[in-house]
Design a protein around this motif. Sequence first.
Motif, PDB file in Angstrom:
ATOM      1  N   ASP A  58       0.814  -1.216   0.000  1.00 37.79           N
ATOM      2  CA  ASP A  58       0.000   0.000   0.000  1.00 37.79           C
ATOM      3  C   ASP A  58       0.849   1.268   0.000  1.00 37.79           C
ATOM      4  O   ASP A  58       1.797   1.394   0.783  1.00 37.79           O
ATOM      5  N   HIS A 132      -8.723   8.433  -1.609  1.00 39.15           N
ATOM      6  CA  HIS A 132      -8.078   8.465  -0.286  1.00 39.15           C
ATOM      7  C   HIS A 132      -9.022   8.983   0.804  1.00 39.15           C
ATOM      8  O   HIS A 132      -9.098   8.413   1.894  1.00 39.15           O
ATOM      9  N   SER A 162     -11.241   4.787   0.500  1.00 37.79           N
ATOM     10  CA  SER A 162     -10.653   4.865   1.841  1.00 37.79           C
ATOM     11  C   SER A 162     -11.269   6.079   2.536  1.00 37.79           C
ATOM     12  O   SER A 162     -11.577   7.078   1.883  1.00 37.79           O
ATOM     13  N   PRO A 218      -3.229  -0.582  12.323  1.00 36.30           N
ATOM     14  CA  PRO A 218      -3.742  -1.655  13.180  1.00 36.30           C
ATOM     15  C   PRO A 218      -3.068  -1.688  14.553  1.00 36.30           C
ATOM     16  O   PRO A 218      -3.592  -2.282  15.485  1.00 36.30           O
ATOM     17  N   LEU A 219      -1.890  -1.033  14.662  1.00 34.44           N
ATOM     18  CA  LEU A 219      -1.229  -0.934  15.974  1.00 34.44           C
ATOM     19  C   LEU A 219      -1.465   0.434  16.595  1.00 34.44           C
ATOM     20  O   LEU A 219      -0.766   0.827  17.532  1.00 34.44           O
ATOM     21  N   THR A 225       1.825  -1.446  20.844  1.00 36.65           N
ATOM     22  CA  THR A 225       3.008  -2.288  21.067  1.00 36.65           C
ATOM     23  C   THR A 225       3.378  -2.304  22.547  1.00 36.65           C
ATOM     24  O   THR A 225       4.163  -3.128  22.983  1.00 36.65           O
ATOM     25  N   LYS A 227       4.978   0.167  24.028  1.00 33.76           N
ATOM     26  CA  LYS A 227       6.268   0.835  24.293  1.00 33.76           C
ATOM     27  C   LYS A 227       6.108   2.231  24.889  1.00 33.76           C
ATOM     28  O   LYS A 227       7.104   2.879  25.210  1.00 33.76           O
ATOM     29  N   VAL A 292       0.181  -3.274   7.747  1.00 36.71           N
ATOM     30  CA  VAL A 292       1.191  -3.165   8.783  1.00 36.71           C
ATOM     31  C   VAL A 292       2.246  -2.131   8.400  1.00 36.71           C
ATOM     32  O   VAL A 292       2.696  -2.097   7.259  1.00 36.71           O
ATOM     33  N   GLY A 293       2.604  -1.301   9.365  1.00 35.26           N
ATOM     34  CA  GLY A 293       3.700  -0.357   9.144  1.00 35.26           C
ATOM     35  C   GLY A 293       4.899  -0.785   9.986  1.00 35.26           C
ATOM     36  O   GLY A 293       4.725  -1.357  11.064  1.00 35.26           O
ATOM     37  N   SER A 303       5.988  -8.536  13.371  1.00 36.00           N
ATOM     38  CA  SER A 303       4.589  -8.392  12.961  1.00 36.00           C
ATOM     39  C   SER A 303       4.142  -9.538  12.050  1.00 36.00           C
ATOM     40  O   SER A 303       2.997  -9.977  12.115  1.00 36.00           O
TER      41      SER A 303
HETATM   42  N1  NAP Z   1      -5.959   5.462   4.171  1.00 39.99           N
HETATM   43  C1  NAP Z   1      -5.455   6.195   5.121  1.00 39.99           C
HETATM   44  O1  NAP Z   1      -5.958   7.297   5.396  1.00 39.99           O
HETATM   45  C2  NAP Z   1      -4.244   5.732   5.874  1.00 39.99           C
HETATM   46  C3  NAP Z   1      -3.823   6.434   7.024  1.00 39.99           C
HETATM   47  C4  NAP Z   1      -2.716   5.948   7.710  1.00 39.99           C
HETATM   48  C5  NAP Z   1      -2.037   4.812   7.262  1.00 39.99           C
HETATM   49  N2  NAP Z   1      -2.442   4.172   6.126  1.00 39.99           N
HETATM   50  C6  NAP Z   1      -1.731   2.973   5.623  1.00 39.99           C
HETATM   51  O2  NAP Z   1      -1.564   2.061   6.693  1.00 39.99           O
HETATM   52  C7  NAP Z   1      -0.177   1.745   6.844  1.00 39.99           C
HETATM   53  C8  NAP Z   1       0.126   1.419   8.268  1.00 39.99           C
HETATM   54  O3  NAP Z   1      -0.165   2.548   9.101  1.00 39.99           O
HETATM   55  P1  NAP Z   1       0.661   2.775  10.412  1.00 39.99           P
HETATM   56  O4  NAP Z   1       2.116   2.900  10.098  1.00 39.99           O
HETATM   57  O5  NAP Z   1      -0.002   3.867  11.164  1.00 39.99           O
HETATM   58  O6  NAP Z   1       0.417   1.347  11.128  1.00 39.99           O
HETATM   59  P2  NAP Z   1       0.649   0.798  12.572  1.00 39.99           P
HETATM   60  O7  NAP Z   1       0.912  -0.658  12.349  1.00 39.99           O
HETATM   61  O8  NAP Z   1      -0.478   1.153  13.462  1.00 39.99           O
HETATM   62  O9  NAP Z   1       1.952   1.532  13.138  1.00 39.99           O
HETATM   63  C9  NAP Z   1       3.211   1.204  12.631  1.00 39.99           C
HETATM   64  C10 NAP Z   1       4.278   1.832  13.500  1.00 39.99           C
HETATM   65  O10 NAP Z   1       4.272   1.243  14.808  1.00 39.99           O
HETATM   66  C11 NAP Z   1       5.615   1.097  15.266  1.00 39.99           C
HETATM   67  N3  NAP Z   1       5.886  -0.332  15.393  1.00 39.99           N
HETATM   68  C12 NAP Z   1       5.532  -1.342  14.548  1.00 39.99           C
HETATM   69  N4  NAP Z   1       5.955  -2.533  14.993  1.00 39.99           N
HETATM   70  C13 NAP Z   1       6.599  -2.301  16.156  1.00 39.99           C
HETATM   71  C14 NAP Z   1       7.262  -3.137  17.087  1.00 39.99           C
HETATM   72  N5  NAP Z   1       7.333  -4.459  16.933  1.00 39.99           N
HETATM   73  N6  NAP Z   1       7.824  -2.547  18.183  1.00 39.99           N
HETATM   74  C15 NAP Z   1       7.726  -1.219  18.378  1.00 39.99           C
HETATM   75  N7  NAP Z   1       7.113  -0.376  17.521  1.00 39.99           N
HETATM   76  C16 NAP Z   1       6.562  -0.913  16.420  1.00 39.99           C
HETATM   77  C17 NAP Z   1       6.501   1.731  14.208  1.00 39.99           C
HETATM   78  O11 NAP Z   1       6.669   3.130  14.464  1.00 39.99           O
HETATM   79  P3  NAP Z   1       7.911   3.746  15.277  1.00 39.99           P
HETATM   80  O12 NAP Z   1       8.998   2.722  15.357  1.00 39.99           O
HETATM   81  O13 NAP Z   1       8.287   4.937  14.490  1.00 39.99           O
HETATM   82  O14 NAP Z   1       7.352   4.110  16.600  1.00 39.99           O
HETATM   83  C18 NAP Z   1       5.666   1.578  12.964  1.00 39.99           C
HETATM   84  O15 NAP Z   1       6.008   2.467  11.938  1.00 39.99           O
HETATM   85  C19 NAP Z   1       0.550   2.974   6.276  1.00 39.99           C
HETATM   86  O16 NAP Z   1       1.874   2.687   5.891  1.00 39.99           O
HETATM   87  C20 NAP Z   1      -0.324   3.304   5.100  1.00 39.99           C
HETATM   88  O17 NAP Z   1      -0.015   2.444   4.024  1.00 39.99           O
HETATM   89  C21 NAP Z   1      -3.554   4.605   5.448  1.00 39.99           C
END
Ligand code: NAP
Length: 373
Positions: A58, A132, A162, A218-219, A225, A227, A292-293, A303
């Motif tokens: 994505d 979006h 979205s 999702p996180l 997490t 943290k 997943v980010g 993850s």
């Molecule tokens: N349609 C929309 O409006 C929209 C909006 C937002 C996102 N998205 C999509 O959804 C994707 C995921 O969003 P998100 O990044 O917010 O998802 P998320 O899974 O909620 O957060 C991911 C962040 O959590 C932290 N993390 C992940 N695994 C970890 C671990 N094992 N230990 C500690 N920290 C951890 C990292 O950030 P840090 O290490 O920097 O803390 C990571 O970048 C985006 O890349 C994008 O493609 C879409």
Amino acid sequence: MSLDQYYLLGRSGLRVSRLALGTMNFGKDGFHAPYGRTEDEARPIFRRYVEAGGNFVDTADFYTAGASETILGRLVAEAGNRERLVLTSKFTNSVDPGDPNAGGNGRKHMIRAAEASLRRLGTDYLDLYLLHTWDRITPVEEVLRTFDDLTRAGKIRYAGLSDVPAWYAARAQTLAEAHSLVPMVNLQLPYSLAERTIETEHVPAGQALGLGVTAWSPLASGFLTGKYRNSGQGLTGEGRLTGEGGAGSEWTDRQWELLKTLETVADKLGVTMAQVALNWVATQPGIAAAIVGASSAGQLDSSLAALDFELPADLRAELDAASAVPPGKPYVMFTPQYQSWLVNPGTRTGDKPAGYHPVVRNWVPAQAQAVRR
Ligand SMILES: NC(=O)c1ccc[n+]([C@@H]2O[C@H](COP(=O)([O-])OP(=O)(O)OC[C@H]3O[C@@H](n4cnc5c(N)ncnc54)[C@H](OP(=O)(O)O)[C@@H]3O)[C@@H](O)[C@H]2O)c1
């Protein structure tokens, strides 16, 4: 490995991994720059995902001011796996504040945005193209017709939405069906144990209309997490939420309490809180995939193991209870409890596993059975 299994996205023939890779943090420009990753940092994240069998990636034109798409395009070219991937991008956000038609969901911007995304990604077509965000202005008919034209022109394979109201998604899908236009196959929305708003309207709409819901954040951007800590004046700990990009994030007492249940469940299962949180999202009814980010390949690795265990029903119930937001009116009237009390006494309702339509089983009260006999 969980990513070796593929599921149909909504009512379509498109097969996708249950964990998608989000690339909003690929690149160091624009709005997402504070937690962006360079191309060299992004490469191992992308490689790890595809090596694990993942095919659902994505991005959006807006992420890191286009750098996400540019980097992703180069990584895909390096890996030589364009055809295998389900490449998803999105349009809506303005690319030029001085130009009123350089943003929103009008036909002029949609086509310009699609062409710019294809150029940055270095590909001839997008597998999935998403609106979006609802712009409150453009008629849905215009969006549908343009999605249809882009499909016929071979620039996109599938279309979706979205961050739109559920009524908008329902109207879009109904019109698309009625006019034989390309249907919507995906609704991408925020969903996690910390944010369950979409359960009232969007998830049932998706299930009824054939739109697979994909869950972003999702996180909860890393909150789940475990943290971060609550200092009383906000959150502390190292990560995106305490950096420049996370400033202003507010968390309720209920969300902090939820973390305690999440930690207990993770300890009982011998896995991490993040893995439990991802497993819960990806296996909720109507959810096609969790996006997943990750800031590093190590985070992603962890993850990707989130679907390698089963969340037992009793522990899921604990998480459900700790994260549930009591439905307001009128939604309370659609709950199984209310329905069996006032609407359908004598009928029990229940859910089949994720992705199925709710089942209604006729239940004959004991007295009625006696009369029948
Ligand atoms: N349609 C929309 O409006 C929209 C909006 C937002 C996102 N998205 C999509 O959804 C994707 C995921 O969003 P998100 O990044 O917010 O998802 P998320 O899974 O909620 O957060 C991911 C962040 O959590 C932290 N993390 C992940 N695994 C970890 C671990 N094992 N230990 C500690 N920290 C951890 C990292 O950030 P840090 O290490 O920097 O803390 C990571 O970048 C985006 O890349 C994008 O493609 C879409």
